[in-house]
Design an enzyme around this catalytic site. Structure first.
Site, PDB file in Angstrom:
ATOM      1  N   SER A  60      -5.060   5.066   5.464  1.00 56.00           N
ATOM      2  CA  SER A  60      -3.998   4.158   5.868  1.00 56.00           C
ATOM      3  C   SER A  60      -4.034   3.974   7.380  1.00 56.00           C
ATOM      4  O   SER A  60      -4.440   4.865   8.128  1.00 56.00           O
ATOM      5  CB  SER A  60      -2.648   4.750   5.457  1.00 56.00           C
ATOM      6  OG  SER A  60      -1.596   4.099   6.119  1.00 56.00           O
ATOM      7  N   ASP A 117       0.820  -1.210   0.000  1.00 54.45           N
ATOM      8  CA  ASP A 117       0.000   0.000   0.000  1.00 54.45           C
ATOM      9  C   ASP A 117       0.852   1.257   0.000  1.00 54.45           C
ATOM     10  O   ASP A 117       0.499   2.267  -0.620  1.00 54.45           O
ATOM     11  CB  ASP A 117      -0.920   0.001   1.221  1.00 54.45           C
ATOM     12  CG  ASP A 117      -2.087  -0.955   1.054  1.00 54.45           C
ATOM     13  OD1 ASP A 117      -2.036  -1.792   0.136  1.00 54.45           O
ATOM     14  OD2 ASP A 117      -3.047  -0.881   1.837  1.00 54.45           O
ATOM     15  N   CYS A 170       5.512  -2.366   8.560  1.00 59.91           N
ATOM     16  CA  CYS A 170       5.905  -1.056   9.080  1.00 59.91           C
ATOM     17  C   CYS A 170       5.731  -0.974  10.597  1.00 59.91           C
ATOM     18  O   CYS A 170       4.859  -1.616  11.172  1.00 59.91           O
ATOM     19  CB  CYS A 170       5.127   0.041   8.370  1.00 59.91           C
ATOM     20  SG  CYS A 170       5.491   0.106   6.595  1.00 59.91           S
ATOM     21  N   CYS A 230       1.219  -8.302   5.161  1.00 58.59           N
ATOM     22  CA  CYS A 230       0.775  -6.919   4.962  1.00 58.59           C
ATOM     23  C   CYS A 230      -0.727  -6.774   4.740  1.00 58.59           C
ATOM     24  O   CYS A 230      -1.482  -7.723   4.796  1.00 58.59           O
ATOM     25  CB  CYS A 230       1.600  -6.274   3.859  1.00 58.59           C
ATOM     26  SG  CYS A 230       3.294  -5.924   4.441  1.00 58.59           S
ATOM     27  N   ASP A 231      -1.120  -5.543   4.416  1.00 58.20           N
ATOM     28  CA  ASP A 231      -2.452  -5.016   4.661  1.00 58.20           C
ATOM     29  C   ASP A 231      -3.633  -5.866   4.187  1.00 58.20           C
ATOM     30  O   ASP A 231      -4.541  -6.161   4.952  1.00 58.20           O
ATOM     31  CB  ASP A 231      -2.574  -3.633   4.026  1.00 58.20           C
ATOM     32  CG  ASP A 231      -1.653  -2.625   4.686  1.00 58.20           C
ATOM     33  OD1 ASP A 231      -0.547  -3.006   5.082  1.00 58.20           O
ATOM     34  OD2 ASP A 231      -2.023  -1.455   4.799  1.00 58.20           O
ATOM     35  N   LYS A 232      -3.682  -6.231   2.909  1.00 59.54           N
ATOM     36  CA  LYS A 232      -4.844  -6.964   2.388  1.00 59.54           C
ATOM     37  C   LYS A 232      -4.593  -8.464   2.336  1.00 59.54           C
ATOM     38  O   LYS A 232      -5.534  -9.247   2.204  1.00 59.54           O
ATOM     39  CB  LYS A 232      -5.204  -6.479   0.975  1.00 59.54           C
ATOM     40  CG  LYS A 232      -5.355  -4.983   0.849  1.00 59.54           C
ATOM     41  CD  LYS A 232      -6.292  -4.416   1.890  1.00 59.54           C
ATOM     42  CE  LYS A 232      -6.160  -2.913   1.984  1.00 59.54           C
ATOM     43  NZ  LYS A 232      -4.820  -2.438   2.371  1.00 59.54           N
ATOM     44  N   GLU A 263      -6.822   3.974  -0.355  1.00 60.06           N
ATOM     45  CA  GLU A 263      -6.324   4.426   0.936  1.00 60.06           C
ATOM     46  C   GLU A 263      -5.581   5.741   0.724  1.00 60.06           C
ATOM     47  O   GLU A 263      -4.822   5.871  -0.233  1.00 60.06           O
ATOM     48  CB  GLU A 263      -5.384   3.348   1.469  1.00 60.06           C
ATOM     49  CG  GLU A 263      -4.926   3.504   2.878  1.00 60.06           C
ATOM     50  CD  GLU A 263      -4.162   2.267   3.325  1.00 60.06           C
ATOM     51  OE1 GLU A 263      -4.820   1.308   3.764  1.00 60.06           O
ATOM     52  OE2 GLU A 263      -2.937   2.238   3.198  1.00 60.06           O
TER      53      GLU A 263
END
Length: 553
Positions: free
Chosen positions: A464, A80, A192, A120-122, A439
């Site tokens: 985000s 992202d 992160c 990570c995110d998704k 995002e």
């Protein structure tokens, strides 16, 4: 076992020949050896994923040592942070794509169980969605947070660059000065450093019971991470043999626990999108209002980047997720986990090593949890991370400044056309309108980096996990579907009252209706995937629920 159909019978003789051609040994085809898939999201693009190949090898080794047969395939992953301002609209749709990828591979190859290696995110929510959908034995290994650099006693990491953009745009820093800071922000493997979406969903995964204890907060560079991967490989074989399935683990109680821990830690607003989607695949309905209900009951015990100053490494050193569970014991419901131990047992056996990093219930950072759900004449619901909002902005009213793209907003900041007190509005950013619900960290951090303390932002898109400040997202219904956010014009006064959960525009219902009747959607360039995604969300809110509204723009 499901895989037995491939292991015996003359009808599947050619199937066995194909498997052996791929490296399967004849002894692996004996009945009783489960076929275990490994959905590996390793790539060399995302720092959170560059080490997942090593973890996958450890998972495979654990599977073999426990008497199983491992099979690995690749799962895509979007970074992202890199996709922002490039093509962010494909990130959220990748979640469904990942769930579909795993469904295709597991069912087509008659696997008995599977392990998702993710970070990570998704990717993590997509894998959890697949686990609930297939309800075959499954476990998740999350790759762990990044370790930040410490320079002159200060934490340095990649996400700080978004704030620097705002400083450059506002003339507070030169582009050359920002470039000089680039090397200090380079940290290496891991998600992160703060409680952004990746680490939020790793925490959710652990609390749901779908990953080993301490997996969520163990750093990517910690040798323990490889041991966790190996133990996951061994454990998945045990789950298959004992027929322990995700829907026995991801129960309604488990989802309530996950939301509660998220509220206590102050996680990403994206969890409000992902948890209902995972629950729906598990046959459970979770409404956005449940987040607000649990948040009102749950003190905020952690102050983690971006809402605070602590890193995930400090959370891990203080005892990780089990320590948070221990603090929340009076609120928790019991539930099974992939460990074989129950969640209350894990909570009771834990302790906290730092009462500032994870505070006790009687000394919270905030009396309520991280998320608040607002309502009003422009939103059936809207979401804000209230623990990341300065006290002076909990109640605010100001004139709207409407922009239809992030670029327009960034240009306005650079040109000095945004002033203190403004309420920036970004409509047509939802799942259907953008489409893909991008995002937006660049505009939120640009506002913050420019030094504004009393500028709010409202959007039907999303933010985000790195976003902090008075930023309201997930406004439903979205403008493309006839939502009232599409009626807002420059100069309209917007009223925000987070303690009272209010989000209003000083507009009469007739004026809103008149403006919407003459409105038109913003033209967007669509890829075939985005066109398909838009169709799926026409008349549907961002949580996948249909609403009766005016005809979409």
């Amino acid at each position: 076992m499901r895989s037995d159909i491939l292991k015996k019978g003359i009808e599947t003789l050619p199937h066995r020949a194909l498997l052996m051609s791929a490296g399967v040994r004849r002894e692996d085809l004996k009945t009783g050896k489960p076929f275990i898939g490994i959905a590996n999201s390793f790539n060399t693009i995302i720092p959170g994923h560059i080490h997942l190949g090593e973890l996958t090898r450890e998972v495979a080794r654990g599977i073999r040592d426990a008497g199983g047969v491992p099979f690995e395939w690749g799962v895509p992953g979007v970074c992202d942070g890199i996709a922002m301002s490039v093509e962010m609209r494909l990130s959220l749709p990748s979640r469904e794509h990942i769930a579909d990828n795993i469904e295709i591979m597991v069912l087509s190859h008659c696997l008995d169980g599977w392990v998702g290696v993710t970070n990570c995110d998704k990717i993590t929510p997509g894998m959890l969605m697949a686990a609930g959908r297939l309800d075959l034995p499954a476990m998740i290994v999350t790759g762990g947070p990044m370790k930040a650099n410490r320079i002159d006693g200060k934490s340095c990491h990649p996400i700080q660059g978004f704030g620097m953009v705002g400083e450059v745009k506002a003339g507070k820093m030169s582009a050359a000065e920002a470039e000089e800071r680039l090397p200090a922000m380079v940290c290496g493997a891991g998600s992160c450093v703060g409680l952004y979406t990746a680490n939020t969903m790793a925490v959710v995964t652990e609390v749901l019971g779908m990953s080993l204890t301490r997996c969520a907060t163990t750093l990517a560079v910690d040798p323990l991470k490889k041991r966790q991967a190996y133990e996951t490989g061994r454990k998945i074989v045990e789950l298959v043999k004992n027929e322990i399935r995700p829907r026995q683990i991801m129960t309604e109680a488990a989802f309530d626990n996950a939301i509660r821990v998220d509220m206590a830690m102050g996680g990403s607003t994206n969890a409000v999108l992902h948890i209902p989607a995972i629950a729906r695949e598990s046959g459970i309905d979770i409404d956005v209002q449940r987040f607000d209900t649990i948040s009102r009951q749950t003190p905020n015990l952690c102050s983690i980047i971006p809402a605070g100053s602590h890193e995930m490494a400090e959370i891990d050193a203080a005892g990780g997720v089990p320590a948070v569970l221990n603090r929340l014991l009076p609120f928790l419901q019991d539930n099974l986990t992939v460990n074989g131990t129950r969640i209350l047992e894990i909570a009771k056996g834990a302790s906290c090593g730092d009462s500032d990093v994870i505070r006790p219930l009687d000394n919270p950072y905030h009396p309520q949890g991280g998320i608040a759900v607002l309502k009003g004449n422009i939103a059936d619901s809207a979401v804000i991370k209230q623990t990341a909002v300065a006290p002076e902005m909990l109640v605010h009213s100001g004139p709207a400044r409407v922009f239809l793209t992030e670029r327009e907003l960034l240009d306005a900041i650079e040109a000095g056309r945004i002033v203190e007190g403004d309420v920036v509005v970004l409509p047509f950013q939802g799942p259907a309108g953008a489409p893909g619900m991008p995002e937006m960290l660049a505009p939120t951090d640009a506002i913050k980096g420019a030094g504004f303390r009393r500028v709010a932002l409202i959007t039907d898109g999303r933010f985000s996990g790195a976003t902090s400040g008075p930023n309201i997202c997930h406004v439903e219904m979205e403008a493309y579907n006839g939502g009232a956010i599409g009626a807002i014009r420059d100069g309209d006064i917007i009223e925000i009252d987070i303690p009272r959960r209010i989000l209003n525009a000083r507009l009469e219902p007739a004026e809103i209706a008149a403006r919407l009747s003459g409105g038109r959607a913003v033209e967007r360039t669509l890829t075939p995937l985005l066109a398909t995604y838009r169709k799926a969300y026409v008349g549907v809110n961002c949580y996948g629920k249909r609403k009766d509204l005016p005809t979409p723009c």
